[in-house]
Motif scaffolding. Sequence first.
Motif, short mmCIF file in Angstrom:
data_model
loop_
_atom_site.label_atom_id
_atom_site.label_comp_id
_atom_site.label_asym_id
_atom_site.label_seq_id
_atom_site.Cartn_x
_atom_site.Cartn_y
_atom_site.Cartn_z
N LYS A 168 4.74 6.18 -3.99
CA LYS A 168 5.94 5.30 -4.34
C LYS A 168 6.00 4.36 -4.37
O LYS A 168 5.87 3.33 -5.01
CB LYS A 168 6.90 5.59 -3.59
N VAL A 169 4.31 4.02 -3.89
CA VAL A 169 4.27 1.98 -3.97
C VAL A 169 2.62 2.37 -4.49
O VAL A 169 2.29 1.16 -4.57
CB VAL A 169 4.20 2.03 -2.57
N SER A 170 1.97 3.30 -4.41
CA SER A 170 0.21 3.84 -5.36
C SER A 170 0.50 4.51 -6.57
O SER A 170 1.31 5.67 -5.90
CB SER A 170 -0.43 3.06 -3.96
N ASN A 171 -0.07 4.77 -7.39
CA ASN A 171 0.01 5.88 -8.17
C ASN A 171 -1.45 7.22 -7.70
O ASN A 171 -1.46 8.09 -8.41
CB ASN A 171 -0.52 5.92 -9.83
N GLU A 214 -11.77 -6.47 -10.04
CA GLU A 214 -10.97 -5.61 -10.39
C GLU A 214 -10.10 -4.23 -10.01
O GLU A 214 -8.61 -3.82 -10.25
CB GLU A 214 -12.34 -5.08 -11.23
N ALA A 215 -10.95 -3.95 -8.64
CA ALA A 215 -10.66 -2.70 -8.07
C ALA A 215 -9.37 -3.58 -7.60
O ALA A 215 -8.24 -1.90 -7.77
CB ALA A 215 -11.65 -2.59 -7.21
N LYS A 216 -9.67 -4.67 -7.05
CA LYS A 216 -8.21 -5.14 -6.53
C LYS A 216 -6.53 -4.55 -7.15
O LYS A 216 -5.38 -4.83 -6.85
CB LYS A 216 -8.23 -6.06 -5.90
N PHE A 217 -6.87 -5.34 -8.27
CA PHE A 217 -6.13 -5.40 -9.45
C PHE A 217 -5.34 -3.49 -9.59
O PHE A 217 -4.49 -3.37 -10.15
CB PHE A 217 -6.50 -6.03 -10.65
N TYR A 218 -6.42 -3.22 -9.84
CA TYR A 218 -6.01 -1.86 -10.34
C TYR A 218 -5.67 -0.69 -9.37
O TYR A 218 -4.81 0.42 -9.67
CB TYR A 218 -7.45 -0.73 -11.17
N LEU A 219 -6.32 -0.83 -7.93
CA LEU A 219 -6.02 0.01 -6.99
C LEU A 219 -5.49 -0.73 -6.34
O LEU A 219 -4.69 -0.15 -5.36
CB LEU A 219 -6.92 0.32 -6.17
N GLY A 220 -5.29 -1.88 -5.57
CA GLY A 220 -5.01 -2.21 -4.15
C GLY A 220 -5.23 -1.61 -3.02
O GLY A 220 -5.95 -0.64 -2.86
N THR A 221 -4.59 -2.01 -2.21
CA THR A 221 -4.64 -0.66 -0.94
C THR A 221 -4.55 0.21 -1.09
O THR A 221 -3.72 0.78 -1.31
CB THR A 221 -4.03 -1.47 0.41
N VAL A 222 -5.68 1.29 -0.84
CA VAL A 222 -5.47 3.15 -0.79
C VAL A 222 -5.70 2.81 0.89
O VAL A 222 -6.05 3.01 1.51
CB VAL A 222 -6.70 3.72 -1.40
N LYS A 223 -4.18 4.33 0.61
CA LYS A 223 -3.36 4.71 2.15
C LYS A 223 -3.98 6.60 2.15
O LYS A 223 -4.21 6.14 0.90
CB LYS A 223 -1.98 4.55 1.86
N SER A 224 -3.64 6.54 2.65
CA SER A 224 -3.98 7.91 3.33
C SER A 224 -2.69 8.15 4.15
O SER A 224 -2.22 8.08 4.71
CB SER A 224 -5.44 8.49 3.70
N VAL A 225 -2.64 10.10 3.46
CA VAL A 225 -2.00 10.50 5.03
C VAL A 225 -2.43 11.69 5.38
O VAL A 225 -3.25 12.54 4.86
CB VAL A 225 -0.52 11.41 3.47
N PRO A 226 -2.15 12.55 6.44
CA PRO A 226 -3.34 13.80 7.27
C PRO A 226 -2.86 14.88 6.27
O PRO A 226 -1.61 15.00 5.95
CB PRO A 226 -2.15 13.74 8.21
#
Length: 331
Positions: free
Chosen positions: A145-148, A116-128
């Motif tokens: 732009k690629v993830s909410n 479920e998390a793969k569908f709703y979140l996908g890969t979660v990235k971070s920024v410094p």
Amino acid sequence: MTKQSLTEEIIRIGKLLWDKGLVTGFNGNISARVDAETILITATGTCLGYLKVTDIVTLSLKTGEVIGEGKASSERFMHTEVYKNFPDIKAVVHTHPTYTNGFFLSNETLEPKTFEAKFYLGTVKSVPQSTPSVTAMEPVVKELKVSNIVVLRNHGVVAMGPDLFYAFVLIQELEEQTKVELVNIHFSKINSLRDSSAAPQNDGIKKKYKLFSKDQIEEIVRLVNGDAQMQELGQKTAMNMDLAVCLQETGAIYSFKFENGRITKTANDAGAEFLITANENIWRSVFNREIDPFVATTQKKMNLRGDFARISKWYAPCSRIFQLWTQVPVE
């Protein structure tokens, strides 16, 4: 939604974030789009769990200035930039969730493990993030732009969506998946250590022994007395006792005398303080790593004679002995 209903929704979501442990103290801020030119945003220094109507201020997207009374959140620049770059977005939520922040201190991305998390979140990235408030929005906008949802390392998380509840759910799901990941890491390390401690000392095909043969008994003594972990545990717990094993079908008994965890004598002493009896199939399962002796005893597949309370104080060294037994498999 009207300004009044949006204000009420901001207050509701703030309380929800607080109740779910996704905000603490005075951290976090919430905003919602009123129209193309204005947004509502929480005031600076407010506690999201106890917001009042007066804690919600109106902000101009064009100028970034407050319309009317109140002092907007110190993160107003971040909120306004999100709305400017994403015209369809209606809500933005920013919090400092504990597990998410902790995980991203040493990781740049999170790959959810559950479907479920793969569908709703996908890969979660971070920024410094190097300032208390977000001042450089370019990398944040790039990831949005690629993830909410995006994580600001050393700071918190930003989620956007068509409404406030959607943004809340993204943050909640990320925090939950971070917990899952940390639990997964914990148990993976435990399993790795368990496998490592129980692994054979050398590679290749292990020799198999006849059950309770002289060779097997001698190998057990060699392993126990040569194992540093066992010797440390034995000395630490003052493991001084006589332990014997009995093959139920024949009544044959093989005993080990322990002094501070070291086997100093083997014999066939039926009067040993502790005697473990089981049939041949169970003993084979024990030595071939198919069943744990403690489990077998609890399930009455093995019989322990002796003071269970007394032997319990040697649980740690006994566990290590049973691990070492699996290094002398039987035919």
